[in-house]
Design a protein around this motif. Structure first.
Motif, short mmCIF file in Angstrom:
data_model
loop_
_atom_site.label_atom_id
_atom_site.label_comp_id
_atom_site.label_asym_id
_atom_site.label_seq_id
_atom_site.Cartn_x
_atom_site.Cartn_y
_atom_site.Cartn_z
N PHE A 183 0.83 -1.21 0.00
CA PHE A 183 0.00 0.00 0.00
C PHE A 183 0.86 1.26 0.00
CE2 PHE A 183 -2.47 -3.27 2.33
CZ PHE A 183 -3.55 -3.38 1.47
N ASP A 184 0.31 2.32 -0.56
CA ASP A 184 0.98 3.62 -0.58
C ASP A 184 0.87 4.20 0.83
OD1 ASP A 184 1.64 6.33 -0.82
OD2 ASP A 184 0.89 6.44 -2.88
N VAL A 185 1.95 4.08 1.61
CA VAL A 185 1.91 4.43 3.03
C VAL A 185 1.74 5.94 3.24
CG1 VAL A 185 4.43 4.53 3.25
CG2 VAL A 185 3.02 4.05 5.26
N ASP A 186 2.37 6.75 2.41
CA ASP A 186 2.24 8.20 2.56
C ASP A 186 0.82 8.66 2.28
OD1 ASP A 186 4.96 8.64 3.26
OD2 ASP A 186 5.54 8.53 1.16
N TRP A 187 0.20 8.10 1.27
CA TRP A 187 -1.19 8.42 0.96
C TRP A 187 -2.09 8.01 2.12
CZ3 TRP A 187 -4.25 11.01 -2.36
CH2 TRP A 187 -5.60 10.67 -2.39
N PHE A 188 -1.85 6.83 2.67
CA PHE A 188 -2.63 6.30 3.79
C PHE A 188 -2.61 7.27 4.98
CE2 PHE A 188 -2.65 3.59 7.68
CZ PHE A 188 -3.91 3.01 7.55
N ILE A 189 -1.42 7.76 5.31
CA ILE A 189 -1.26 8.67 6.46
C ILE A 189 -1.92 10.01 6.19
CG2 ILE A 189 0.43 9.96 7.81
CD1 ILE A 189 2.32 7.54 7.49
N ARG A 231 -13.97 5.19 4.46
CA ARG A 231 -12.89 6.07 4.01
C ARG A 231 -11.56 5.32 4.01
NH1 ARG A 231 -15.76 9.67 7.17
NH2 ARG A 231 -14.29 9.79 8.91
N VAL A 232 -11.36 4.49 5.00
CA VAL A 232 -10.11 3.70 5.06
C VAL A 232 -10.08 2.70 3.92
CG1 VAL A 232 -8.68 2.16 6.43
CG2 VAL A 232 -10.02 3.95 7.57
N ASN A 233 -11.13 1.88 3.83
CA ASN A 233 -11.14 0.75 2.91
C ASN A 233 -11.19 1.15 1.45
OD1 ASN A 233 -11.22 -1.90 2.06
ND2 ASN A 233 -13.20 -2.37 2.95
N TYR A 234 -12.00 2.15 1.13
CA TYR A 234 -12.22 2.48 -0.28
C TYR A 234 -11.41 3.66 -0.79
CZ TYR A 234 -16.20 -0.50 0.85
OH TYR A 234 -16.98 -1.54 1.28
N HIS A 235 -10.74 4.39 0.11
CA HIS A 235 -9.99 5.57 -0.33
C HIS A 235 -8.55 5.59 0.19
CE1 HIS A 235 -13.59 7.40 -2.06
NE2 HIS A 235 -14.24 7.07 -0.94
N ALA A 236 -8.35 5.31 1.46
CA ALA A 236 -7.00 5.43 2.03
C ALA A 236 -6.10 4.27 1.65
CB ALA A 236 -7.09 5.54 3.56
N LEU A 237 -6.67 3.07 1.53
CA LEU A 237 -5.86 1.90 1.18
C LEU A 237 -5.70 1.81 -0.34
CD1 LEU A 237 -7.06 -0.84 3.68
CD2 LEU A 237 -4.81 0.24 3.57
N LYS A 238 -4.66 2.44 -0.81
CA LYS A 238 -4.36 2.46 -2.25
C LYS A 238 -3.10 1.64 -2.49
CE LYS A 238 -2.67 6.15 -4.32
NZ LYS A 238 -2.53 7.49 -4.93
N PHE A 239 -3.11 0.76 -3.49
CA PHE A 239 -1.94 -0.05 -3.79
C PHE A 239 -0.78 0.83 -4.27
CE2 PHE A 239 -5.25 -3.42 -4.64
CZ PHE A 239 -4.94 -4.18 -3.52
N THR A 240 0.42 0.31 -4.14
CA THR A 240 1.62 1.04 -4.60
C THR A 240 1.53 1.27 -6.11
OG1 THR A 240 2.84 -1.02 -4.97
CG2 THR A 240 3.05 0.02 -2.79
N ASP A 241 2.28 2.24 -6.58
CA ASP A 241 2.25 2.57 -8.01
C ASP A 241 2.64 1.38 -8.89
OD1 ASP A 241 1.45 5.13 -7.45
OD2 ASP A 241 3.45 6.01 -7.60
N SER A 242 3.63 0.59 -8.45
CA SER A 242 4.07 -0.55 -9.27
C SER A 242 2.98 -1.59 -9.41
CB SER A 242 5.34 -1.17 -8.67
OG SER A 242 5.09 -1.62 -7.36
N ILE A 243 2.25 -1.86 -8.32
CA ILE A 243 1.15 -2.82 -8.37
C ILE A 243 0.01 -2.27 -9.23
CG2 ILE A 243 -0.65 -3.94 -6.99
CD1 ILE A 243 1.40 -4.25 -4.75
N LEU A 244 -0.33 -0.99 -9.04
CA LEU A 244 -1.40 -0.38 -9.82
C LEU A 244 -1.09 -0.39 -11.31
CD1 LEU A 244 -2.39 2.72 -7.64
CD2 LEU A 244 -3.78 0.68 -8.08
N GLU A 245 0.16 -0.10 -11.65
CA GLU A 245 0.56 -0.06 -13.06
C GLU A 245 0.43 -1.43 -13.72
OE1 GLU A 245 4.50 1.05 -15.78
OE2 GLU A 245 4.46 1.53 -13.64
N MET A 246 0.89 -2.48 -13.01
CA MET A 246 0.80 -3.83 -13.57
C MET A 246 -0.66 -4.28 -13.64
SD MET A 246 2.74 -6.18 -14.84
CE MET A 246 1.56 -6.81 -16.03
#
Length: 587
Positions: free
Chosen positions: A182-188, A262-277
């Protein structure tokens, strides 16, 4: 063998007619009308041979293996087909939308915090000197529930949350940490108005802070956290909650439920590498077809063994799965028939294929399959591939080189499947595990995209008796049983079932859009919308089946269970008799 000869004989009729015509061609030339008649007859036979339905699909994956080993063949009840049960290539015209919900435009996801909640959160964070750590359990989606509920627990306790620790020792044996998935900076940053989150504990006065470890009960309410955890947190200042999955009540006040969303559907975003693949995989599916189905197929040997179910493979299957099952020494003896009657067994690949065909999806549909190692391998998958030859997976869509950065991490590979399943036009599953629940809730929140969960209790009886029915009877019953299991708006009453599967507090109704369409939807016609075809097929003696489906969620809430990791029971505890499969192999 006799059936195969009959099929071959029937297919050779047009060839025989052609041979006879050629043999008598000098007579036909002299009689033009006779020539025309026989030409029409030939075309009629050719059309009959081409349009005839597929021969019956025979189950099961271990049948031929049993014969090779000289064991007594124990033919599955599910594989006894009669000539009347012939599976068509086409899904048929059912008078409903296969790829979308007609009433989804009247609903949308809504999870913004109320003004009073935001003000309370701001005041609470000013005085916090407490730190909460959580250690999640299970695979990717089970851990996702723990992370989501951990944020809510931190809010309830007015504590600073340390970025959650992922389970690296369970069956999935994945060494990934939070920031690798997960994108930790986005999560925080996204949750900064709700809860203060830090990446790690800092030393205090030159000393490392050692957390006090404890657990909370399953489905712990806010009052439970305030009475059991808060006193310890006030005394120790740093507390780690272990085995953190489904440790928060399913029923909370709307503001806390919206925080979950908000946590489940917005804050928990996969990392860019996972999203790209993941995006590449989706694009490659779109290049093959305008619409596609994603199927989460849980049919791995370990999961089947743990389930205690029987799938028609005879003594060979019983020995193989029994040997795996002995890894869990405290696992209770199961009754396979009872497990299946209660809807606790996953559908076989063939069964889920038949369900999809009965719901209207033809052989031309493209199918993306998210799956681990399937028990029985290609032999087990053969009936599903016969029904849906356009069969894809991440391994067929991407090269080994493209998947190499993720292939050593089961959770990252699961994240790729998650993305494709989430973006699919229709998502289906053969089980009711964590990934199925998480995706069902997410797809409701983002537009009520069709999500097919098998009504396993009712379908079990139907599959067991299908050799006594015609295809039309079978398909009609499938569509009837699946009312309430298709991801339609309001098919489940608010507050029923697992919240992650049915986030009713975060689904709002667009009254203006509904009014402009001239609709006033009652609970019943909300259910009917998009299911008119099934309703037409319900006989008077079947109405009780539909009534049952309106209250199924209490039976389907199977998550209030303890968790066992890596083949051993929780230390100091045996495995509870009521434990079900999805808490162990559900991702």
């Amino acid at each position: 063998m006799r059936r195969k000869k009959r099929e071959t004989k029937r297919r050779n009729i047009p060839a025989a007619v052609l041979h006879w015509i050629l043999f008598t061609r000098h007579y036909l030339v002299q009689f033009p009308l006779l020539t025309a008649f026989f030409g029409f007859l030939l075309l009629l036979f050719a059309a009959f041979a081409f349009l005839s339905p597929l021969p019956p699909i025979i189950n099961h994956h271990n049948h031929s293996s049993q014969l090779k080993n000289g064991a007594k063949a124990e033919e599955s009840t599910l594989s006894k087909e009669t000539s009347s049960f012939r599976v068509p290539r086409s899904g048929g015209r059912l008078g409903r939308h296969l790829w979308s919900s007609r009433s989804s435009k009247f609903y949308y996801g809504c999870s913004n915090a109320s003004e009073s909640f935001e003000n309370a959160a701001a005041d609470m964070r000013k005085n916090s000197d407490r730190y909460l750590l959580i250690a999640t359990s299970g695979g990717l989606n089970q851990q996702r529930t723990g992370i989501t509920d951990g944020v809510v627990a931190a809010y309830i306790l007015n504590a600073t949350l340390v970025v959650p620790k992922l389970d690296q020792k369970s069956f999935w044996n994945d060494s990934s940490d939070f920031a690798q998935i997960f994108d930790v900076d986005w999560f925080i940053s996204f949750l900064s108005k709700d809860v203060t989150i830090i990446k790690q504990l800092h030393a205090k006065g030159g000393k490392a802070l050692n957390p006090y470890r404890m657990r909370v009960p399953r489905k712990c309410t806010p009052t439970c956290y305030l009475t059991k955890v808060l006193p310890v947190l006030n005394k120790k200042h740093v507390v780690q909650l272990g085995k953190f999955d489904y440790r928060l009540s399913n029923r909370l006040d709307p503001d806390l439920q919206k925080l979950r969303c908000r946590v489940n559907y917005h804050a928990l975003k996969f990392t860019d590498s996972i999203l790209e693949m993941g995006k590449k995989l989706v694009e490659r599916m779109r290049m093959k077809s305008e619409h596609f189905i994603a199927l989460h197929l849980r049919f791995e040997p370990d999961m089947l063994a743990f389930s205690g179910c029987y799938f028609g493979g005879g003594e060979k299957e019983r020995m193989e799965l029994g040997k795996i099952r002995r890894r869990w020494k405290s696992l209770h003896t199961s009754n396979p028939d009872k497990e299946r009657r209660q809807g606790r067994c996953p559908l076989t690949p063939e069964e889920v294929g038949l369900m999809l065909r009965a719901l209207g999806f033809g052989s031309d549909v493209h199918l993306y399959v998210a799956s681990g190692e399937v028990y029985g391998g290609e032999e087990t998958l053969a009936p599903l591939k016969a029904l849906f030859p356009n069969f894809h997976s991440k391994e067929t869509l991407a090269s080994m080189r493209e998947l190499a950065p993720f292939s050593s991490f089961s959770s990252q590979m699961a994240a790729l499947d998650f993305i494709v399943c989430d973006e699919s036009d229709v998502f289906s599953t053969n089980n009711n595990g964590n990934m199925a629940k998480i995706l069902a809730g997410r797809r409701r929140y983002f537009g009520h995209k069709p999500t097919i969960r098998p009504n396993a209790k009712k379908l079990y009886k139907l599959f067991m008796s299908r050799h006594n029915k015609t295809w039309e009877e079978f398909a009609s019953r499938v569509r009837t049983h699946q009312i309430g299991f298709m991801g339609e708006p309001n098919e489940v009453k608010p507050g029923r079932g697992e919240f992650h599967e049915n986030p009713s507090s975060c689904i709002c109704e667009d009254s203006a859009a509904k009014a402009s369409a001239g609709l006033t939807l009652t609970p019943q016609n909300r259910l009917d919308e998009g299911h008119k075809d099934a309703k037409e097929n319900i006989n008077k003696n079947e109405t009780s089946d539909v009534t049952d489906e309106l209250s199924i969620e209490d039976d389907q809430d199977l998550t209030d269970l303890d968790y066992v990791d890596n083949g051993t029971a929780v230390k100091g505890k045996g495995l509870p008799g009521e434990m079900l499969l999805e808490e162990f192999f559900s991702d």
